[in-house]
Structure formats: structure tokens, C-alpha cells
Scaffold this motif. Sequence first.
Motif, PDB file in Angstrom:
ATOM      1  N   VAL A  48       0.843  -1.199   0.000  1.00 44.66           N
ATOM      2  CA  VAL A  48       0.000   0.000   0.000  1.00 44.66           C
ATOM      3  C   VAL A  48       0.878   1.249   0.000  1.00 44.66           C
ATOM      4  O   VAL A  48       1.834   1.348   0.776  1.00 44.66           O
ATOM      5  CB  VAL A  48      -0.924   0.016   1.229  1.00 44.66           C
ATOM      6  CG1 VAL A  48      -1.824   1.249   1.214  1.00 44.66           C
ATOM      7  CG2 VAL A  48      -1.763  -1.259   1.295  1.00 44.66           C
ATOM      8  N   PRO A  54      -8.646   3.146  -0.637  1.00 39.91           N
ATOM      9  CA  PRO A  54      -8.923   1.753  -1.021  1.00 39.91           C
ATOM     10  C   PRO A  54      -9.248   1.551  -2.504  1.00 39.91           C
ATOM     11  O   PRO A  54      -8.738   0.616  -3.130  1.00 39.91           O
ATOM     12  CB  PRO A  54     -10.115   1.388  -0.129  1.00 39.91           C
ATOM     13  CG  PRO A  54      -9.934   2.238   1.084  1.00 39.91           C
ATOM     14  CD  PRO A  54      -9.392   3.542   0.577  1.00 39.91           C
ATOM     15  N   TYR A  57      -6.140   1.972  -4.512  1.00 30.92           N
ATOM     16  CA  TYR A  57      -5.229   0.851  -4.248  1.00 30.92           C
ATOM     17  C   TYR A  57      -5.626  -0.387  -5.044  1.00 30.92           C
ATOM     18  O   TYR A  57      -4.798  -0.977  -5.753  1.00 30.92           O
ATOM     19  CB  TYR A  57      -5.234   0.534  -2.752  1.00 30.92           C
ATOM     20  CG  TYR A  57      -4.591  -0.788  -2.418  1.00 30.92           C
ATOM     21  CD1 TYR A  57      -3.202  -0.933  -2.399  1.00 30.92           C
ATOM     22  CD2 TYR A  57      -5.377  -1.911  -2.134  1.00 30.92           C
ATOM     23  CE1 TYR A  57      -2.616  -2.160  -2.122  1.00 30.92           C
ATOM     24  CE2 TYR A  57      -4.799  -3.134  -1.846  1.00 30.92           C
ATOM     25  CZ  TYR A  57      -3.418  -3.253  -1.839  1.00 30.92           C
ATOM     26  OH  TYR A  57      -2.835  -4.479  -1.563  1.00 30.92           O
ATOM     27  N   THR A  89      -9.968  -6.105  -2.015  1.00 33.14           N
ATOM     28  CA  THR A  89      -9.507  -5.572  -0.733  1.00 33.14           C
ATOM     29  C   THR A  89     -10.708  -5.239   0.131  1.00 33.14           C
ATOM     30  O   THR A  89     -11.817  -5.015  -0.368  1.00 33.14           O
ATOM     31  CB  THR A  89      -8.603  -4.340  -0.916  1.00 33.14           C
ATOM     32  OG1 THR A  89      -7.886  -4.093   0.287  1.00 33.14           O
ATOM     33  CG2 THR A  89      -9.408  -3.105  -1.278  1.00 33.14           C
ATOM     34  N   ALA A  91     -12.029  -2.695   3.243  1.00 34.61           N
ATOM     35  CA  ALA A  91     -11.714  -1.378   3.798  1.00 34.61           C
ATOM     36  C   ALA A  91     -12.709  -1.001   4.885  1.00 34.61           C
ATOM     37  O   ALA A  91     -13.925  -1.207   4.735  1.00 34.61           O
ATOM     38  CB  ALA A  91     -11.725  -0.320   2.699  1.00 34.61           C
ATOM     39  N   ASP A  93     -13.746   2.311   6.360  1.00 37.16           N
ATOM     40  CA  ASP A  93     -13.545   3.714   6.005  1.00 37.16           C
ATOM     41  C   ASP A  93     -12.339   3.791   5.059  1.00 37.16           C
ATOM     42  O   ASP A  93     -12.340   3.138   4.028  1.00 37.16           O
ATOM     43  CB  ASP A  93     -13.384   4.570   7.252  1.00 37.16           C
ATOM     44  CG  ASP A  93     -14.621   4.513   8.150  1.00 37.16           C
ATOM     45  OD1 ASP A  93     -15.730   4.454   7.595  1.00 37.16           O
ATOM     46  OD2 ASP A  93     -14.472   4.496   9.384  1.00 37.16           O
ATOM     47  N   ALA A  94     -11.287   4.520   5.400  1.00 41.02           N
ATOM     48  CA  ALA A  94     -10.120   4.636   4.527  1.00 41.02           C
ATOM     49  C   ALA A  94      -9.023   3.633   4.879  1.00 41.02           C
ATOM     50  O   ALA A  94      -7.993   3.586   4.212  1.00 41.02           O
ATOM     51  CB  ALA A  94      -9.545   6.047   4.587  1.00 41.02           C
ATOM     52  N   LEU A  95      -9.269   2.809   5.907  1.00 42.55           N
ATOM     53  CA  LEU A  95      -8.260   1.841   6.347  1.00 42.55           C
ATOM     54  C   LEU A  95      -8.332   0.576   5.506  1.00 42.55           C
ATOM     55  O   LEU A  95      -9.375  -0.095   5.470  1.00 42.55           O
ATOM     56  CB  LEU A  95      -8.471   1.504   7.822  1.00 42.55           C
ATOM     57  CG  LEU A  95      -7.536   0.457   8.435  1.00 42.55           C
ATOM     58  CD1 LEU A  95      -6.087   0.928   8.409  1.00 42.55           C
ATOM     59  CD2 LEU A  95      -7.984   0.108   9.848  1.00 42.55           C
ATOM     60  N   ILE A  96      -7.247   0.235   4.825  1.00 43.24           N
ATOM     61  CA  ILE A  96      -7.183  -0.965   3.993  1.00 43.24           C
ATOM     62  C   ILE A  96      -6.779  -2.149   4.864  1.00 43.24           C
ATOM     63  O   ILE A  96      -5.755  -2.116   5.557  1.00 43.24           O
ATOM     64  CB  ILE A  96      -6.176  -0.780   2.848  1.00 43.24           C
ATOM     65  CG1 ILE A  96      -6.655   0.328   1.897  1.00 43.24           C
ATOM     66  CG2 ILE A  96      -5.968  -2.091   2.082  1.00 43.24           C
ATOM     67  CD1 ILE A  96      -5.625   0.746   0.874  1.00 43.24           C
ATOM     68  N   HIS A 118     -18.487  -2.359   6.642  1.00 48.14           N
ATOM     69  CA  HIS A 118     -17.249  -2.111   5.918  1.00 48.14           C
ATOM     70  C   HIS A 118     -17.476  -2.334   4.425  1.00 48.14           C
ATOM     71  O   HIS A 118     -18.529  -2.806   4.004  1.00 48.14           O
ATOM     72  CB  HIS A 118     -16.120  -3.005   6.431  1.00 48.14           C
ATOM     73  CG  HIS A 118     -16.361  -4.470   6.222  1.00 48.14           C
ATOM     74  ND1 HIS A 118     -17.056  -5.256   7.113  1.00 48.14           N
ATOM     75  CD2 HIS A 118     -16.003  -5.305   5.204  1.00 48.14           C
ATOM     76  CE1 HIS A 118     -17.117  -6.495   6.661  1.00 48.14           C
ATOM     77  NE2 HIS A 118     -16.488  -6.556   5.499  1.00 48.14           N
ATOM     78  N   GLN A 119     -16.473  -1.981   3.644  1.00 52.66           N
ATOM     79  CA  GLN A 119     -16.556  -2.135   2.192  1.00 52.66           C
ATOM     80  C   GLN A 119     -15.676  -3.289   1.713  1.00 52.66           C
ATOM     81  O   GLN A 119     -14.599  -3.535   2.258  1.00 52.66           O
ATOM     82  CB  GLN A 119     -16.077  -0.865   1.482  1.00 52.66           C
ATOM     83  CG  GLN A 119     -17.021   0.315   1.588  1.00 52.66           C
ATOM     84  CD  GLN A 119     -16.538   1.475   0.731  1.00 52.66           C
ATOM     85  OE1 GLN A 119     -15.355   1.743   0.652  1.00 52.66           O
ATOM     86  NE2 GLN A 119     -17.463   2.160   0.078  1.00 52.66           N
TER      87      GLN A 119
END
Length: 216
Positions: A48, A54, A57, A89, A91, A93-96, A118-119
Amino acid sequence: MKKLDFLYLASQSPRRSQLLEQIGVRHELLLANAAGDAPEDAEAIEAVLPQELPADYVQRVTALKLDAAVARHRRRALPVAPILCADTTVALDALILGKPEDADDAARILALLVGRRHQVLTAVALALPDGRRLAALSVSQVCFAALTPAQIAAYVATGEPLGKAGAYGIQGHAAAHIERIEGSYSGIMGLPLFETAELLRRAGAGCLAGPEQAVK
């Protein structure tokens, strides 16, 4: 241009191969590090970048994997056909959240996800023999139930979280703890079938079977 009746799948994931079979896509595997091949650094590709979001990325990594697969195909002088790559991936929020390093890391990742939404992002990229490249991105929302540390430990003990982004596989034991999804189930598994089929239709590839061929 003559329609091509198969594609190369450049992925180690058996789930992606199974999903292509589900919609009748004829394919052969094009895997890295076969005997006599030049080594490929998958860890470097999946690293990363600082401040990377995300969606950026997963699309960047998929494009790099496709570059590597195209070069691999060229080195091996294989028959011409489209090459398909995908990467998934998770994620928060913005945390991968990538693949866990070990069981403790898997428990840590799952503790972040449980009881929250989460996504899951899966990018797909297709290289065509005429030099064109097509790409798509699937973004889905997943809601885990609240789990106790003992429940997390029991799931980690199955071994299923290892090797999976976000430390879980929706097609396995984790399904018992997922309250809701919004988006593509197949995308969460690792290959969004609608987006993949759309890329193949746009490419005019003959490896995509019609409904009468795909349904048995």
C-alpha cells in the motif's frame, strides 16, 4: 476480429475460477512462478502506498497484476487470448485491511470489523490481444454481527481467515455472522460476475457463453 473462445485467468484463487465456470466462461490458468519462470514479487505489487485510498489501491494493484500477467504470457509464447486479472480488498472507512499475517493478526482484523459496516472492493481488468485494456470496479457493503472474543477465536481456529483480505471468506463459516450485504455477492467472493461479463461483452470475446450454454 475473430471471437476468441477462451481467456487466461491470472489468479491463484480457486473461487475466481469457479465463478467463471458458473457463467460458462472457458478459461485456462496463467499463474506466476511456474518452472523456469522469472520470479515475480507479489508482495511488492500489493504494498500500500502512503495515503492511498482503497479504490485507488485495488485498481492500481489489479493493473500491475495484469501487466505482470501480460509479460508472463509473452515470455511463455502461449496462444493468443484475453487475460483477466482481479484483486479484492477490504476497507473500514479509509483503512485498507489486507490478508492477515497469522492467526493473531486475523483476530485483530476481525475485531475491527465486527458490529460495523465495511466495504469490499474488487477490481477487474482485461487485456485484449489487440492491445486494448478494459477495467471495472465493484464496491459492496458488508455488515458483521457483534461477536465475542471467543466467537472470533473459534472462527480463526477454522483456518479460513488466513490468505483472505479482511480475514474472512463470505462463502465459508463467516456467512453465519454476516447480517447484511449491499452489492455483489460474487464481488465479495473475489470476482463480480456482472461487471466481468460486461467487460467480456464489450470486448466481443466468444468465451462468454450464452444463457443456454451456461445453465445446465
